[in-house]
Design an enzyme around this catalytic site. Structure first.
Site, PDB file in Angstrom:
ATOM      1  N   CYS A 274       0.876  -1.043  -0.119  1.00  0.00           N
ATOM      2  CA  CYS A 274      -0.061   0.032  -0.124  1.00  0.00           C
ATOM      3  C   CYS A 274       0.801   1.269  -0.076  1.00  0.00           C
ATOM      4  O   CYS A 274       0.454   2.352  -0.640  1.00  0.00           O
ATOM      5  CB  CYS A 274      -0.919  -0.171   1.232  1.00  0.00           C
ATOM      6  SG  CYS A 274      -0.336   0.167   2.829  1.00  0.00           S
ATOM      7  N   HIS A 332      -2.894   1.658   6.899  1.00  0.00           N
ATOM      8  CA  HIS A 332      -3.043   1.419   5.368  1.00  0.00           C
ATOM      9  C   HIS A 332      -2.629   3.078   4.954  1.00  0.00           C
ATOM     10  O   HIS A 332      -3.060   3.891   5.469  1.00  0.00           O
ATOM     11  CB  HIS A 332      -4.704   1.309   4.977  1.00  0.00           C
ATOM     12  CG  HIS A 332      -4.752   0.926   3.599  1.00  0.00           C
ATOM     13  ND1 HIS A 332      -3.846   0.632   2.529  1.00  0.00           N
ATOM     14  CD2 HIS A 332      -5.891   1.747   2.908  1.00  0.00           C
ATOM     15  CE1 HIS A 332      -4.393   0.659   1.517  1.00  0.00           C
ATOM     16  NE2 HIS A 332      -5.569   1.184   1.577  1.00  0.00           N
ATOM     17  N   ASP A 355      -6.909   6.046  -3.969  1.00  0.00           N
ATOM     18  CA  ASP A 355      -6.257   4.843  -3.315  1.00  0.00           C
ATOM     19  C   ASP A 355      -6.027   3.759  -4.408  1.00  0.00           C
ATOM     20  O   ASP A 355      -6.826   3.269  -5.171  1.00  0.00           O
ATOM     21  CB  ASP A 355      -7.162   4.346  -2.154  1.00  0.00           C
ATOM     22  CG  ASP A 355      -6.437   2.956  -1.384  1.00  0.00           C
ATOM     23  OD1 ASP A 355      -5.148   2.645  -1.822  1.00  0.00           O
ATOM     24  OD2 ASP A 355      -6.989   2.515  -0.701  1.00  0.00           O
ATOM     25  N   ASN A 395     -14.218   4.118  10.018  1.00  0.00           N
ATOM     26  CA  ASN A 395     -15.490   4.195  10.998  1.00  0.00           C
ATOM     27  C   ASN A 395     -16.036   2.822  11.492  1.00  0.00           C
ATOM     28  O   ASN A 395     -16.516   3.052  12.360  1.00  0.00           O
ATOM     29  CB  ASN A 395     -16.551   5.038  10.730  1.00  0.00           C
ATOM     30  CG  ASN A 395     -16.313   6.390  10.571  1.00  0.00           C
ATOM     31  OD1 ASN A 395     -16.006   6.956  11.669  1.00  0.00           O
ATOM     32  ND2 ASN A 395     -16.232   7.166   9.376  1.00  0.00           N
ATOM     33  N   ASP A 397     -16.924  -0.622  13.152  1.00  0.00           N
ATOM     34  CA  ASP A 397     -16.800  -1.243  14.575  1.00  0.00           C
ATOM     35  C   ASP A 397     -16.022  -2.411  14.567  1.00  0.00           C
ATOM     36  O   ASP A 397     -16.137  -3.250  13.652  1.00  0.00           O
ATOM     37  CB  ASP A 397     -18.207  -1.498  15.256  1.00  0.00           C
ATOM     38  CG  ASP A 397     -18.933  -0.010  15.587  1.00  0.00           C
ATOM     39  OD1 ASP A 397     -18.237   1.067  15.817  1.00  0.00           O
ATOM     40  OD2 ASP A 397     -20.190  -0.260  15.624  1.00  0.00           O
TER      41      ASP A 397
END
Length: 683
Positions: A274, A332, A355, A395, A397
């Site tokens: 990456c 990342h 990306d 974001n 969980d």
């Protein structure tokens, strides 16, 4: 009337490059200018001077087979949305008149030709040709990539070195990187990238016309940095087997990658991960004139099913298991590029995530973005491009599950870990800038959370403790560095008025930043007896000889599982951390008087902190300081010994330059790095 002809056309490289802030490209010997700003061309005439009353001069601008013909006027005034050309009135009557050519601020990026045609009373046509490369212009307020602050233009367009942040949020690794946008062959490779794209192959005309739009350009570049759908620059590899290419951690700059790709007739370079994909994309965008920066998201979620939940599984002994298609990368790296977004409406311009790492397809192609950072923060997942995917990366969980024989023994939820730190290099300084707040509306701190040092599942442990009566905390004594033992503390609190007997399992596994952990390399078990409402603190150490193979690019997953011997309830907490490698130390002699074209001396020093002898290859590089790279073989160095290598270099560019060194150790999967910023002055 006496005739005349154009003997020569001078594109005034030095003057135009200085005015267009493209002087770094001078080694290409091609005129490089920015759209929306005029550049000067000098005509050398033989015979009589030009007579604008009787002579008519036209210029034809060509991009591939597209062209526009414009008259050269005696007035500078013309609509800024059109190509225009005008004479310099001060030298109009001489044999060396100057013509200023100005493109619209929305002209397509690319390599142009121009032809001059002169019509006289005698009807003769005289042609002369020239070439120029047209780039986006962040200095032009009418350009879609305009960025209003000079220090940001210097950083995000002209700076050819930077830092990539890796490791973990609590133990950052600052990896130096040379973007190399002004190195020989890089400009040409970046233009070739556009020419060999599938969009250009399918329709040259359509591609040229769309190159006026930085949104389109960034999507083409994002797809072309990886080779999954095209003749892209880099082949990704996360298998651990790099024998037929270069290990991603060995790259130190973009120049070698781009020139190797171009010289191989556009065969993908092996290999990238990456940060390599992102750094090379940053180089290409800066070359094309689009302001950009490399960004790191720590604990980056890859949510394969789009439910904003990442599941992690552990055994009852604390071993992390590979049972989920979802994953969390310890870090990342992607790119932010700056542009307005008229396609999204007002308020969504500014930084956009692009990306190039091939993870998921976007409209059928392995690319991502540009996704408005403001849209991500505002949860506008209805907006293009790829906002939902990036939103999940910062974001989601985390649900942690302890399993045995396919049955769930314990479950917990963590809402804080993903996207815990998003950062980039600060403008003008070699340090971190925290930009987490650009992506996320930061929640008000919970006192029970802010006092802890573990990030893995403390929040979930607290919630379990409130209902089941046990709290467990895992804390590293300090940020781990190679050499000393790794010390950590486990604190167990019995919140109930009854005594408890707890079985404790501790497990440490090596892991790569983007994968589940491998086999256990350290473990410990025991029994704890807790009196009613008692708290106990347990101290542990992992010795250097036990963790030494994990130093460098690998990380450690450390987990603690408690089991109540009476109720068989399970309690989990974990921490993923990296162990900092030793650093190379770089010193510059006469550091305050480094001048261009004057030989300078520096030294690189390494101390062996490992418990065994090491040897390796030292590589030193620096865009604008050293042409290419210089290599030195380091012979076997005993534990605790120090070696110093002296290096001479001759700067070829003024300004802040980065001198970087890397030491690749034999039989150890890590590189030792160091860098020094050098301020080069004019003689």
């Amino acid at each position: 009337m006496e005739g005349f002809r154009i003997q020569n056309v001078n594109v005034e490289l030095l003057d135009n490059h200085d005015k267009h802030r493209t002087e770094g490209f001078s080694s290409s010997k091609v005129l490089v200018v920015r759209r929306g700003a005029a550049f000067r061309v000098s005509l050398q005439l033989t015979g009589r001077p030009l007579n604008t009353d009787t002579d008519s001069v036209m210029i034809r601008i060509l991009l591939g087979r597209l062209y526009v013909t414009i008259p050269v006027t005696t007035s500078e005034k013309a609509p800024s949305c059109q190509w225009r050309a005008y004479f310099n009135p001060e030298d109009l009557n001489s044999n060396n008149p100057s013509v200023f050519i100005c493109s619209p601020a929305s002209a397509p990026v690319g390599s142009y030709k121009f032809k001059l045609r002169v019509l006289t009373q005698s009807g003769k046509k005289i042609y002369a040709c020239g070439t120029f490369i047209l780039l986006c212009n962040p200095w032009c307020p009418e350009d879609a990539v305009y960025i209003p602050f000079e220090d940001q233009r210097e950083e995000y367009v002209l700076n050819d070195s930077g830092l990539l942040f890796m490791g973990t949020a609590k133990n950052l690794v600052s990896r130096p990187w040379s973007f190399d946008q002004f190195e020989p062959g890089v400009l040409e490779a970046c233009l070739n990238l556009l020419q060999v794209s599938p969009q250009h192959i399918r329709s040259k005309r359509g591609d040229y016309l769309k190159r006026n739009n930085p949104v389109y350009i960034s999507r083409v570049v994002s797809a072309m940095i990886n080779c999954e759908d095209d003749r892209g620059v880099l082949k990704g590899n996360w298998t651990g087997d790099f024998k037929d290419g270069v290990h991603p951690s060995k790259w130190t700059g973009s120049g070698d990658i781009l020139t190797q790709w171009a010289q191989s007739h556009f065969r993908p370079v092996k290999y990238g991960q990456c940060w390599v994909f992102a750094a090379v994309m940053c180089t290409v965008l800066r070359v094309l004139g689009i302001p950009c920066r490399v960004v790191t998201n720590f604990n980056s979620a890859h949510d394969t099913n789009g439910n904003l939940v990442i599941e992690e599984y552990y055994s009852e002994t604390g071993k992390k298991l590979s049972l989920s298609k979802d994953s969390i990368w310890n870090f990342h790296v992607w790119v932010e590029c700056w542009m307005n977004r008229q396609d999204l409406g007002s308020g969504m311009g500014g930084w956009q995530v692009s990306d190039p790492t091939p993870q998921e397809r976007s409209r059928g192609v392995f690319c991502c973005g540009p996704a408005s950072v403001k849209a991500i923060r505002d949860q506008r997942i209805d907006l293009k491009f790829d906002v939902p995917f990036v939103y999940a990366e910062v974001n989601a969980d985390v649900h942690s599950v302890i399993v045995k024989d396919g049955q769930m023994l314990s479950y917990s939820k963590d809402t804080e870990r993903v996207g815990c730190l998003i950062c980039t290099k600060a403008v003008g300084f070699p340090r971190l800038q925290n930009i987490t707040g650009d992506y996320k509306k930061i929640r008000s701190p919970n006192p029970s959370i802010s006092s802890r040092s573990s990030t893995a599942s403390d929040d979930s442990t607290s919630s379990r403790g409130s209902s089941k009566g046990v709290l467990v905390f895992l804390t590293l004594d300090k940020a781990p560095i190679a050499g000393p033992p790794i010390g950590f503390t486990v604190k167990v609190i019995n919140r109930q008025p009854v005594a408890k007997v707890m079985k404790i399992n501790l497990n440490a596994q090596a892991k790569e930043y983007n994968n589940s952990p491998s086999e256990t390399f350290w473990e410990n078990q025991g029994i704890i007896q807790l009196a009613p409402r008692e708290a106990k603190v347990l101290h542990h150490k992992i010795l250097q000889t036990q963790y030494e193979d994990v130093v460098g690019d690998d990380l450690v997953n450390l987990a603690v599982v408690l089991e109540d011997q009476a109720s068989h309830e399970q309690f989990l907490t974990s921490e993923e951390f990296n162990i900092l490698s030793p650093q190379l130390t770089i010193q510059i002699e006469d550091e305050d008087s480094v001048e261009i074209h004057k030989e300078q001396t520096s030294s690189v020093t390494f101390t062996n902190v490992f418990s065994h002898p090491v040897s390796g290859l030292l590589t030193v590089a620096g865009a604008g300081l050293i042409r290419g790279k210089v290599h030195f073989r380091m012979l076997q160095l005993a534990p605790g010994d120090k070696v110093e290598q002296r290096i001479t270099f001759i700067p070829t560019m003024v300004g802040a330059r980065m001198l970087q060194a890397s030491l690749t150790l034999t039989h150890i999967n890590s590189s030792i790095r160091g860098f020094r910023m050098v301020s080069v002055m004019r003689a």
